[in-house]
Scaffold this motif. Sequence first.
Motif, mmCIF file in Angstrom:
data_model
loop_
_atom_site.group_PDB
_atom_site.id
_atom_site.type_symbol
_atom_site.label_atom_id
_atom_site.label_comp_id
_atom_site.label_asym_id
_atom_site.label_seq_id
_atom_site.Cartn_x
_atom_site.Cartn_y
_atom_site.Cartn_z
ATOM 1 N N THR A 55 0.818 -1.210 0.000
ATOM 2 C CA THR A 55 0.000 0.000 0.000
ATOM 3 C C THR A 55 0.850 1.257 0.000
ATOM 4 N N ILE A 56 1.858 1.291 0.847
ATOM 5 C CA ILE A 56 2.719 2.470 0.921
ATOM 6 C C ILE A 56 3.453 2.669 -0.403
ATOM 7 N N THR A 57 4.041 1.617 -0.924
ATOM 8 C CA THR A 57 4.799 1.723 -2.174
ATOM 9 C C THR A 57 3.892 2.132 -3.328
ATOM 10 N N LYS A 58 2.734 1.527 -3.406
ATOM 11 C CA LYS A 58 1.801 1.845 -4.500
ATOM 12 C C LYS A 58 1.441 3.326 -4.490
ATOM 13 N N SER A 100 5.312 -1.814 -6.274
ATOM 14 C CA SER A 100 4.515 -2.401 -5.189
ATOM 15 C C SER A 100 4.570 -3.924 -5.215
ATOM 16 N N CYS A 101 4.681 -4.516 -6.405
ATOM 17 C CA CYS A 101 4.849 -5.976 -6.499
ATOM 18 C C CYS A 101 6.162 -6.404 -5.859
ATOM 19 N N PHE A 142 11.064 -14.440 -3.810
ATOM 20 C CA PHE A 142 10.554 -13.823 -5.032
ATOM 21 C C PHE A 142 10.053 -14.843 -6.051
ATOM 22 N N VAL A 143 9.804 -16.074 -5.614
ATOM 23 C CA VAL A 143 9.232 -17.095 -6.484
ATOM 24 C C VAL A 143 7.821 -16.636 -6.880
ATOM 25 N N GLY A 144 7.538 -16.670 -8.149
ATOM 26 C CA GLY A 144 6.214 -16.291 -8.639
ATOM 27 C C GLY A 144 6.038 -14.809 -8.910
ATOM 28 N N HIS A 151 -0.609 -10.204 -12.826
ATOM 29 C CA HIS A 151 -1.859 -10.191 -12.073
ATOM 30 C C HIS A 151 -2.038 -8.874 -11.308
ATOM 31 N N VAL A 152 -1.124 -8.594 -10.408
ATOM 32 C CA VAL A 152 -1.236 -7.400 -9.560
ATOM 33 C C VAL A 152 -0.953 -6.146 -10.376
ATOM 34 N N GLY A 153 -0.026 -6.245 -11.326
ATOM 35 C CA GLY A 153 0.307 -5.080 -12.138
ATOM 36 C C GLY A 153 -0.887 -4.529 -12.886
#
Length: 177
Positions: A55-58, A100-101, A142-144, A151-153
């Motif tokens: 949330t903070i990074t986004k 954020s990812c 960082f797998v996946g 997806h999140v992007g």
Amino acid sequence: VMLCPMEALRIRIVAEQECKDSGWIGCFSDMISNEGVKGLWKSLPAMLSKQVPYTITKNVSFDMATTFAYSTVACYGATICGKTKIVIPLISAMLASILSCIASQPGDMILSVMNAHAQKGELKTRDFYNQIVEENGIKGLFVGIRERFIHVGLIVTTQLLIYDFVKRLVGIAATGL
């Protein structure tokens, strides 16, 4: 706090065939009978280690990127037109989604490992972190991430574009202006 049981249930349904076969009500019931109600919130620290950086990074990276881009455009004397107000938020939202990812992936990995299967005993978030790092090194956290970028992007980019559009729609300046 309320998201934690649903996230635990979602991960368990994906990870265990028995849960998938019994559906979300059956799996939820099995989780409570095997791990107790407390088991639904066992991953709260992992959930926070995912959600807080995310949330903070986004939000911060989107605000900073749009501010920097609009300032740069203005510095070169270009006018900020309608197209600029689409391109800058789009690029800034894409950058924010990537950042954020990356920031939340370790927490997401720990959360997934914690909730993937019924756990016996009182393993803590740090125990799962240590297990991942011992088995695969830091890269194990960082797998996946490639799948998460897609997806999140897409979700974050769309979300931030809608946020910026709605702000302008109600008369609030575009983010960064």
